[in-house]
Design a protein around this motif. Structure first.
Motif, mmCIF file in Angstrom:
data_model
loop_
_atom_site.group_PDB
_atom_site.id
_atom_site.type_symbol
_atom_site.label_atom_id
_atom_site.label_comp_id
_atom_site.label_asym_id
_atom_site.label_seq_id
_atom_site.Cartn_x
_atom_site.Cartn_y
_atom_site.Cartn_z
ATOM 1 N N THR A 126 3.700 23.567 3.242
ATOM 2 C CA THR A 126 2.800 22.419 3.243
ATOM 3 C C THR A 126 2.710 21.793 1.859
ATOM 4 N N ILE A 127 2.559 22.626 0.830
ATOM 5 C CA ILE A 127 2.436 22.118 -0.544
ATOM 6 C C ILE A 127 3.701 21.372 -0.952
ATOM 7 N N ILE A 128 4.858 21.953 -0.667
ATOM 8 C CA ILE A 128 6.123 21.315 -1.068
ATOM 9 C C ILE A 128 6.331 20.013 -0.299
ATOM 10 N N ALA A 129 6.061 20.020 1.019
ATOM 11 C CA ALA A 129 6.296 18.824 1.838
ATOM 12 C C ALA A 129 5.404 17.671 1.412
ATOM 13 N N LEU A 130 4.158 17.950 1.083
ATOM 14 C CA LEU A 130 3.210 16.886 0.742
ATOM 15 C C LEU A 130 3.410 16.326 -0.664
ATOM 16 N N THR A 131 4.229 16.983 -1.470
ATOM 17 C CA THR A 131 4.436 16.501 -2.846
ATOM 18 C C THR A 131 5.870 16.057 -3.120
ATOM 19 N N LEU A 151 0.822 -1.209 0.000
ATOM 20 C CA LEU A 151 0.000 0.000 0.000
ATOM 21 C C LEU A 151 0.858 1.262 0.000
ATOM 22 N N LEU A 152 1.897 1.281 0.842
ATOM 23 C CA LEU A 152 2.762 2.458 0.898
ATOM 24 C C LEU A 152 3.563 2.630 -0.388
ATOM 25 N N ASP A 153 3.979 1.515 -0.980
ATOM 26 C CA ASP A 153 4.705 1.594 -2.245
ATOM 27 C C ASP A 153 3.796 2.110 -3.353
ATOM 28 N N LEU A 154 2.528 1.702 -3.341
ATOM 29 C CA LEU A 154 1.565 2.201 -4.322
ATOM 30 C C LEU A 154 1.368 3.706 -4.176
ATOM 31 N N ALA A 155 1.217 4.160 -2.927
ATOM 32 C CA ALA A 155 1.056 5.600 -2.692
ATOM 33 C C ALA A 155 2.304 6.370 -3.116
ATOM 34 N N THR A 156 3.481 5.807 -2.826
ATOM 35 C CA THR A 156 4.737 6.459 -3.212
ATOM 36 C C THR A 156 4.839 6.582 -4.722
ATOM 37 N N ASN A 157 4.544 5.507 -5.444
ATOM 38 C CA ASN A 157 4.627 5.537 -6.908
ATOM 39 C C ASN A 157 3.596 6.486 -7.503
ATOM 40 N N ALA A 158 2.413 6.570 -6.872
ATOM 41 C CA ALA A 158 1.368 7.454 -7.386
ATOM 42 C C ALA A 158 1.800 8.916 -7.315
#
Length: 300
Positions: free
Chosen positions: A142-147, A108-115
């Motif tokens: 916030t924008i930079i950290a979350l992306t 699940l975490l790898d999927l989120a990372t790749n997305a």
């Protein structure tokens, strides 16, 4: 950790980088003493060249570039460091959790990372900023950290996968150590050089991304930073009018902090991968070749 710190301080380029970073950080901390004037105050003529009174010249609005440069370092450097730390903590936590726990959690975490990883960061930042309109420093962070966390998460996950089957981890599991202790005591210290690389790279990226957003006009125009200085210089056609100092000061600040961080990052690379220490390696290679040539000459 002690040996890594000793290697860091023994490298001339690392010491030079730390000196540059420390000087800029001290300038930002003591801005009220170094540049006591208000950065938004009109103190001279429009686009006045550097003089003894205004060492970095003035802007189109007659504001002192030196004062703006010193005060702007506070915003740019603080956003860069705070955002870089947030990116590193988030990426390390996700990568370490995915790599050690494995199974469905890893998937699940790898999927989120790749997305998140496949989405171009700068266009995404511009898109999010355009929806938010004018954004302040907190919104930019916030924008930079979350992306921007996926790169660190991928590196940490890969290294954790390589470490979790090592003997010291297996021994800790066999004697019944809790999972949290294995992660923080056994795995995390071995990831410190990689985390250092990720941290320095994230700080550099955060400063560049913040400057890009502000240069494109998404920053708060009332907040003085190196990015807003570039934005105002662009709007006033400083280059066309020959006011190079209006752009040169913030550009030099960004280049200097990037240079200092890059010099430190090179040393972190050498700590993580000793084969990159080209100086000693080259000396050993030359000495071995010299000894081999002497032995061949003696045999002949």
């Amino acid at each position: 950790m002690t040996s890594g710190l000793r290697i860091l301080l023994q490298q001339k380029k690392a010491v030079a980088g730390l000196v540059i970073i420390a000087a800029l950080c001290l300038m930002a901390i003591f801005a009220p003493i170094i540049a006591p004037g208000a950065p938004a105050a009109r103190v001279g003529r429009s686009h006045q060249p550097p003089t003894i009174e205004h060492v970095f010249g003035t802007t189109k609005m007659g504001r002192d570039v030196y004062t703006q440069f010193v005060w702007g370092s506070r915003t740019s450097i603080s956003i860069g460091f705070v955002t870089g730390i947030a990116i590193t903590v988030l990426g390390t936590a996700i990568g370490l959790t995915a790599g050690y726990i494995g199974g469905r959690t890893d998937a699940l975490l790898d999927l989120a990372t790749n997305a998140v990883l496949v989405i171009p960061n700068i266009p995404l930042l511009i898109l999010l900023a355009s929806f938010a309109g004018t954004v302040g420093p907190l919104s930019i962070m916030t924008i930079i950290a979350l992306t921007s966390w996926p790169w660190g998460a991928r590196m940490t996950r890969s290294q954790t996968l390589a470490l979790r089957n090592r003997d010291f981890v297996t021994a800790a599991q066999m004697i019944g150590e809790p999972r949290w202790r294995i992660i923080f005591v056994e795995l995390l210290p071995n990831l410190l050089p990689l985390i250092g690389i990720n941290l320095v790279g994230s700080i550099i990226y955060a400063i560049v991304a913040q400057t890009t957003l502000e240069y494109l006009g998404f920053g708060d125009p009332l907040q003085v930073s190196w990015g807003t200085m570039l934005y105002n210089a662009q709007n006033s056609s400083a280059i066309i009018l020959g006011a190079w100092w209006d752009i040169g000061a913030p550009a030099a600040g960004i280049a200097l902090i990037g240079l200092g961080l890059a010099l430190v990052n090179f040393t972190f690379d050498e700590i993580a991968n000793p084969q990159l220490r080209s100086g000693p390696a080259l000396s050993r290679w030359l000495s071995l070749n010299s000894a081999r040539n002497r032995s061949l000459g003696t045999a002949q």
